[in-house]
Write an enzyme that holds these catalytic residues in place. Structure first.
Site, PDB file in Angstrom:
ATOM      1  N   HIS A 106      43.957  17.076  32.285  1.00  0.00           N
ATOM      2  CA  HIS A 106      43.633  16.532  33.630  1.00  0.00           C
ATOM      3  C   HIS A 106      42.870  15.189  33.212  1.00  0.00           C
ATOM      4  CE1 HIS A 106      41.383  15.682  37.061  1.00  0.00           C
ATOM      5  NE2 HIS A 106      40.338  15.997  36.709  1.00  0.00           N
ATOM      6  N   CYS A 147      40.330  20.522  39.976  1.00  0.00           N
ATOM      7  CA  CYS A 147      41.172  19.882  39.228  1.00  0.00           C
ATOM      8  C   CYS A 147      41.942  20.984  38.353  1.00  0.00           C
ATOM      9  CB  CYS A 147      40.292  18.933  38.355  1.00  0.00           C
ATOM     10  SG  CYS A 147      39.173  17.963  39.349  1.00  0.00           S
ATOM     11  N   ASN A 177      41.020   9.514  38.651  1.00  0.00           N
ATOM     12  CA  ASN A 177      41.274  11.053  38.741  1.00  0.00           C
ATOM     13  C   ASN A 177      41.549  11.428  39.966  1.00  0.00           C
ATOM     14  OD1 ASN A 177      40.469  13.631  39.012  1.00  0.00           O
ATOM     15  ND2 ASN A 177      38.254  13.436  38.225  1.00  0.00           N
TER      16      ASN A 177
END
Ligand code: UT7
Length: 334
Positions: free
Chosen positions: A258, A111, A288
């Site tokens: 993020h 990520c 996500n």
């Protein structure tokens, strides 16, 4: 150098929490309360990381007014390549876009991948003046989820985001600064199975027995540990970037963190004592999307007209590895 254009792509298929709750022991209320997520986009048959990446890249090139033959480099951050791991997804995108003058490679930093990729492209452009680079974050995470594991499958979605980076005369005094970091001791907290180590009888990362033949890749997550790491690290990265600029976090106009969990962002804002509305939050409808989450958020912000020249911004990612990375810049300089 500066970001000349942004783009993103989200598959049209949307899967709500209710739809997941129809097949699993969970509820929309639990998922929303614990994550801030209501729905996610899911790639359909025929879509993949490279097709989503190419669509996001096309939008970024359109916005930048740049043609395919002007691109000198494609860096694509992903943990879910079309093939594992070669040919690289970046090469597939290069072919789809017809960027015949571009070198292309994938970058894997989970990520944090987009921030790592942007830094790679900045380094390339420093030594190749006049060129332009495509930096992409793209993921097809729903293909590696264990849809029977309610503690992980509810968290993720698919999508892609991209930017075109190029020269600029504007930023001779550019204040852009970057932090990249890793702590490999935390590798077991989020991992994707299916690599070459799996031919061992026992998986060294999980301690669990593994099949002697390669299995279908699966994402495995120890949510609590990642949550604690994320809150600690995100605040530290943003604060350290501000310290280098001799400003306090309160001077930041916008943070593109993020998008893993709304509670992580809320806790970070509390730690840094800055209002939550300085953070761009879109995970309610995207979930996500790993390396794609920051460029998707950035593109939404640009297209809404809300991100204006001269704003002080931070992009900050964290994830498997463990890895983290942050970039401070004065938009659109990088
Ligand atoms: O991008 C980097 C990767 N991102 C992450 O790793 C995310 C970081 N972690 C998180 O976002 C959170 O830790 C989660 C959302 C994964 C979990 O939230 P939590 O508030 O930490 O829940 P928990 O793990 O403490 O679980 C509480 C309870 C447990 O039940 P018991 O043991 O208390 O009876 C879980 O079994 O909630 C249960 N639970 C669920 N219940 C309903 C876990 N998942 C679900 C679910 N629906 N989907």
């Amino acid at each position: 150098m500066r970001i000349l254009g942004t783009g993103s792509y989200l598959p049209s298929k949307v899967v709500t929490n209710e739809a997941i709750a129809a097949t699993l022991d969970t509820t929309d209320e639990w998922i929303y309360a614990h994550t801030g997520i209501r729905s996610r986009h899911v790639a359909e048959e025929g879509e993949s990381t490279s097709t989503m990446a190419a669509k996001a890249a096309e939008a970024a090139m359109d916005a930048a007014g740049v043609t395919a033959d002007e691109i000198g480099l494609i860096v694509l951050a992903t943990s879910t390549p079309d093939f594992a791991p070669f040919p690289s997804t970046a090469c597939l995108v290069q072919a789809q876009l017809g960027c015949t003058e571009a070198g292309a490679f994938d970058l894997q930093a989970a990520c944090s991948g987009f921030v790592y990729a942007l830094e790679q492209a900045r380094g390339f452009l420093r030594f190749n003046p006049g060129k332009k680079a495509l930096v992409i974050g793209a993921e097809c995470l729903t293909r590696i989820l264990d849809w029977t594991d309610r503690s992980s499958c509810i968290l993720f979605g698919d999508g892609a985001g991209a930017v075109v980076l190029g020269d600029s005369e504007m930023n001779v005094n550019c204040a852009t600064t970057t932090i990249l970091g890793a702590d490999g001791k935390g590798g077991r907290y989020i991992l994707r199975t299916g690599g070459t180590r799996e031919s061992l009888k026992e998986n060294p990362m999980t301690g669990l027995p593994s099949p002697a033949v390669p299995s279908i890749p699966r994402l495995m997550l120890q949510g609590h540990e990642v949550f604690a790491f994320a809150v600690r690290k995100l605040a530290k990265v943003v604060e350290a970037l501000c310290e280098r600029q001799c400003i306090t976090p309160d001077a930041l106009d916008r943070v593109y963190a993020h998008q893993a969990n709304r509670r992580i962002i809320e806790a970070t804002a509390r730690r840094m004592k800055i209002p939550l509305d300085r953070f761009w939050i879109n995970l309610e409808t995207t979930a996500n999307t790993s390396s794609a989450s920051i460029p998707i958020a950035l593109d939404e912000s640009v297209r809404s007209g809300e991100l204006r020249n001269g704003m002080k911004i931070v992009l900050a990612g964290f994830g498997s590895g463990l890895t983290w990375g942050g970039i401070y810049s004065v938009w659109p300089d990088f």
